[in-house]
Design a protein around this motif. Structure first.
Motif, PDB file in Angstrom:
ATOM      1  N   MET A 140      68.834  68.655 -11.830  1.00  0.00           N
ATOM      2  CA  MET A 140      68.944  68.146 -10.625  1.00  0.00           C
ATOM      3  C   MET A 140      69.672  68.929  -9.612  1.00  0.00           C
ATOM      4  O   MET A 140      70.122  69.285  -8.152  1.00  0.00           O
ATOM      5  N   GLN A 141      70.681  70.504 -10.428  1.00  0.00           N
ATOM      6  CA  GLN A 141      71.937  71.121 -10.167  1.00  0.00           C
ATOM      7  C   GLN A 141      71.736  71.925 -10.165  1.00  0.00           C
ATOM      8  O   GLN A 141      72.423  72.987  -9.290  1.00  0.00           O
ATOM      9  N   SER A 142      70.207  72.534  -9.988  1.00  0.00           N
ATOM     10  CA  SER A 142      69.913  73.014 -10.154  1.00  0.00           C
ATOM     11  C   SER A 142      69.602  74.471  -8.490  1.00  0.00           C
ATOM     12  O   SER A 142      69.803  73.805  -7.451  1.00  0.00           O
ATOM     13  N   PRO A 143      70.075  75.186  -8.165  1.00  0.00           N
ATOM     14  CA  PRO A 143      70.080  75.980  -7.094  1.00  0.00           C
ATOM     15  C   PRO A 143      68.489  75.767  -6.224  1.00  0.00           C
ATOM     16  O   PRO A 143      69.064  75.272  -5.462  1.00  0.00           O
ATOM     17  N   GLU A 144      67.571  75.624  -7.184  1.00  0.00           N
ATOM     18  CA  GLU A 144      66.342  75.967  -6.393  1.00  0.00           C
ATOM     19  C   GLU A 144      66.113  74.783  -5.599  1.00  0.00           C
ATOM     20  O   GLU A 144      65.974  73.972  -4.667  1.00  0.00           O
ATOM     21  N   ILE A 145      66.908  73.206  -6.739  1.00  0.00           N
ATOM     22  CA  ILE A 145      66.462  72.031  -6.091  1.00  0.00           C
ATOM     23  C   ILE A 145      67.770  71.699  -5.207  1.00  0.00           C
ATOM     24  O   ILE A 145      67.491  71.196  -3.653  1.00  0.00           O
ATOM     25  N   ILE A 146      69.073  72.176  -5.482  1.00  0.00           N
ATOM     26  CA  ILE A 146      69.749  72.102  -3.972  1.00  0.00           C
ATOM     27  C   ILE A 146      69.231  72.843  -2.359  1.00  0.00           C
ATOM     28  O   ILE A 146      68.823  71.855  -1.654  1.00  0.00           O
ATOM     29  N   ALA A 147      68.336  73.630  -3.194  1.00  0.00           N
ATOM     30  CA  ALA A 147      68.098  74.650  -1.795  1.00  0.00           C
ATOM     31  C   ALA A 147      66.984  73.886  -1.107  1.00  0.00           C
ATOM     32  O   ALA A 147      66.076  74.041   0.126  1.00  0.00           O
ATOM     33  N   PHE A 148      66.312  72.929  -1.923  1.00  0.00           N
ATOM     34  CA  PHE A 148      64.706  72.604  -1.718  1.00  0.00           C
ATOM     35  C   PHE A 148      65.098  71.190  -0.876  1.00  0.00           C
ATOM     36  O   PHE A 148      64.675  71.115   0.243  1.00  0.00           O
ATOM     37  N   HIS A 149      66.008  70.461  -1.662  1.00  0.00           N
ATOM     38  CA  HIS A 149      67.045  69.189  -0.589  1.00  0.00           C
ATOM     39  C   HIS A 149      67.308  69.612   1.114  1.00  0.00           C
ATOM     40  O   HIS A 149      66.962  69.215   1.974  1.00  0.00           O
ATOM     41  N   GLU A 150      67.765  70.936   0.755  1.00  0.00           N
ATOM     42  CA  GLU A 150      68.340  71.365   2.204  1.00  0.00           C
ATOM     43  C   GLU A 150      67.470  72.026   3.122  1.00  0.00           C
ATOM     44  O   GLU A 150      66.938  71.559   4.300  1.00  0.00           O
ATOM     45  N   ALA A 151      66.596  72.159   3.035  1.00  0.00           N
ATOM     46  CA  ALA A 151      65.266  72.364   3.122  1.00  0.00           C
ATOM     47  C   ALA A 151      64.504  71.817   3.314  1.00  0.00           C
ATOM     48  O   ALA A 151      63.923  71.496   4.812  1.00  0.00           O
ATOM     49  N   LEU A 157      60.472  76.129 -11.370  1.00  0.00           N
ATOM     50  CA  LEU A 157      61.294  76.114 -12.686  1.00  0.00           C
ATOM     51  C   LEU A 157      60.800  74.911 -13.138  1.00  0.00           C
ATOM     52  O   LEU A 157      60.929  75.158 -14.443  1.00  0.00           O
ATOM     53  N   LEU A 158      59.757  73.482 -12.909  1.00  0.00           N
ATOM     54  CA  LEU A 158      59.611  72.806 -13.417  1.00  0.00           C
ATOM     55  C   LEU A 158      58.341  73.019 -14.114  1.00  0.00           C
ATOM     56  O   LEU A 158      57.897  72.785 -15.430  1.00  0.00           O
ATOM     57  N   GLN A 159      57.516  74.569 -14.203  1.00  0.00           N
ATOM     58  CA  GLN A 159      56.521  74.990 -14.983  1.00  0.00           C
ATOM     59  C   GLN A 159      57.175  75.567 -16.477  1.00  0.00           C
ATOM     60  O   GLN A 159      56.882  75.837 -17.392  1.00  0.00           O
ATOM     61  N   GLN A 160      58.327  76.136 -15.932  1.00  0.00           N
ATOM     62  CA  GLN A 160      59.190  76.802 -16.948  1.00  0.00           C
ATOM     63  C   GLN A 160      60.014  75.437 -18.163  1.00  0.00           C
ATOM     64  O   GLN A 160      59.790  76.260 -18.666  1.00  0.00           O
ATOM     65  N   VAL A 161      60.520  74.377 -17.424  1.00  0.00           N
ATOM     66  CA  VAL A 161      60.773  73.691 -18.008  1.00  0.00           C
ATOM     67  C   VAL A 161      59.626  73.230 -19.149  1.00  0.00           C
ATOM     68  O   VAL A 161      60.069  72.526 -20.292  1.00  0.00           O
ATOM     69  N   THR A 162      58.457  72.760 -18.035  1.00  0.00           N
ATOM     70  CA  THR A 162      57.336  72.382 -18.994  1.00  0.00           C
ATOM     71  C   THR A 162      56.765  73.207 -20.318  1.00  0.00           C
ATOM     72  O   THR A 162      57.325  72.561 -21.648  1.00  0.00           O
TER      73      THR A 162
END
Length: 107
Positions: free
Chosen positions: A1-12, A82-87
């Motif tokens: 939840m604190q990854s740069p991708e998630i942070i950028a998503f919330h900002e966008a 990111l989610l695909q990588q985690v999966t």
């Protein structure tokens, strides 16, 4: 939840929601898509709702020109990646555990 991708998503997402015209266009597009879906579900020939299809394409074209929309779409794709990588990593870990169990080793 604190990854740069998630942070950028919330900002966008915040930026997109703050863009009044983009929000209006998205609401119009949703309504058009619902109407198109209703026609398609009733198997109405497209010639009877072609104007809705053209309006939908026009709105999508306008949305694609809004930087906040483009930014949101890019951040959404990065989160999906990111989610695909985690999966994939989870699947590999589970498969490794299953293979260990199949070999008779205790995990």
């Amino acid at each position: 939840m604190q990854s740069p991708e998630i942070i950028a998503f919330h900002e966008a997402e915040r930026n997109l929601k703050a863009h009044v015209r983009a929000t209006q266009l998205m609401a119009e597009l949703r309504l058009l898509q619902e109407q198109i879906g209703d026609f398609q579900a009733r198997k109405v020939p497209p010639k009877h709702y072609i104007h809705l299809l053209h309006n939908s394409e026009s709105i999508m074209g306008e949305l694609e020109k809004i930087p906040e929309v483009v930014s949101f779409q890019q951040s959404q794709q990065e989160v999906n990646d990111l989610l695909q990588q985690v999966t994939s990593r989870l699947a590999q870990a589970v498969l490794a555990r299953v293979e260990e169990d199949d070999d008779g080793n205790r995990v």
